[in-house]
Design an enzyme around this catalytic site. Structure first.
Site, PDB file in Angstrom:
ATOM      1  N   PRO A  29       0.531  12.155   6.536  1.00  0.00           N
ATOM      2  CA  PRO A  29      -0.518  11.195   6.876  1.00  0.00           C
ATOM      3  C   PRO A  29      -0.421  10.703   8.322  1.00  0.00           C
ATOM      4  CG  PRO A  29       0.564  10.614   4.816  1.00  0.00           C
ATOM      5  CD  PRO A  29       1.381  11.688   5.450  1.00  0.00           C
ATOM      6  N   GLU A  30      -1.478  10.948   9.084  1.00  0.00           N
ATOM      7  CA  GLU A  30      -1.620  10.397  10.431  1.00  0.00           C
ATOM      8  C   GLU A  30      -2.870   9.523  10.402  1.00  0.00           C
ATOM      9  OE1 GLU A  30      -1.204  13.520  13.389  1.00  0.00           O
ATOM     10  OE2 GLU A  30      -0.012  14.718  12.021  1.00  0.00           O
TER      11      GLU A  30
END
Length: 269
Positions: free
Chosen positions: A2-3
């Site tokens: 997750p970014e």
DNA sequence: ACATATTCCTGGGGGC
DNA sequence: TGCCCCCAGGAATATG
């Protein structure tokens, strides 16, 4: 992993379903580095009403009137809404039951993520060091942030959350390919024109990915258990040995800033 | 002060 | 089939 686009997707979904609701119950299956731990965490949050869910960098901010819970997914964390019949599995860490019987599972295979209860002062302090939000700041402001004397690689600079917030390994590689800049280039050797292109391409790739609800290269899923759709649009990340979508030459795979790094030796100078 | 290495953790994949 | 080793990586912490 997750970014920004993935965390923002999760934030929107969480906000839609739990803002304004009260935490009725929390079951802890696996403790970790969340602060306070276990029962203390439960006591600190049960009965409190969520004002909303915000995001700063890759951090989720579950807002109370007074303070918040900070949440980080790190690589393998997920928040998934479940129904009453759901039974917890091996990697589930907590179950949140909200008013209206909305149920949310926090899961994390590698146990790197955290949930942390903070006071208003601690909240301010925790979020103060991050660089600008790339989807909010102007291209010029972002380009200025990349202007620095540092000799470290431009990739390391992009991954530095105090320079610009929210960029991780996938979008660092993708933005560098779009901008035609090799990840190993010293930050102080990146020209003003290239900084502008990089700033633009950071905004572009994050915006495009967000529209697809992010990238599921490995474990990422949203709160409905769905994968993001941006994987098919990646130009270099995870494509070592495959042809560059611009020049057809093979994508190189190496290590830069202790991270797997993908680039085209022909398109990126 | 800055740059780089280590650390946390578990599942998956390759080699044999 | 199983075992060993390596790899994935965000970011705090340690080391140079």
């Amino acid at each position: 992993m997750p970014e920004l686009p993935e965390v923002e997707t999760v934030r929107r979904q969480l906000h839609d379903r739990i803002s304004g609701k009260t935490i009725r119950e929390v079951l802890v299956f696996k403790t970790g580095r969340e602060t306070p731990l276990g029962e203390k965490f439960v006591q600190a949050v049960v009965g409190r009403k969520l004002k909303g869910v915000e995001r700063r960098a890759k951090v989720l901010v579950f807002r109370f009137d007074d303070g918040a819970i900070l949440g980080h997914l790190k690589m393998t964390g997920s928040f998934v809404f479940v129904n009453k019949k759901y039974s917890p599995t091996k990697h589930d860490r907590m179950l949140f039951v909200f008013s209206g019987d909305t149920r949310l599972i926090w899961s994390d295979v590698r146990m790197f993520g955290y949930l942390k209860v903070v006071t208003p002062d601690e909240l301010t302090a925790a979020l103060s060091a991050y660089g600008p939000e790339p989807l909010e700041a102007s291209v010029g402001a972002l380009a200025d942030r990349l202007q620095r004397k540092s000799m470290r690689s431009i990739k390391a600079t992009l991954l530095d959350q105090t320079v610009i917030a929210g960029i991780g390994n996938i979008y660092a590689d993708e933005a560098l390919h779009r901008a035609g800049v090799r990840p190993t280039r010293a930050t102080n050797k990146v020209t003003a024109d290239e900084r502008l292109r990089l700033a633009k391409d950071i905004k572009n790739v994050l915006t495009e990915s967000l529209a697809q609800k992010g990238t599921s290269a490995n474990d990422y899923i949203d709160t409905e258990g769905q994968k993001g759709g941006f994987l098919a649009f990646l130009r270099v990340y995870g494509r070592g040995g495959e042809p560059c979508r611009t020049c057809q030459r093979p994508i190189m795979k190496t290590v830069v800033a202790q991270r797997g790094t993908h680039y085209c030796a022909y398109c990126q100078k």
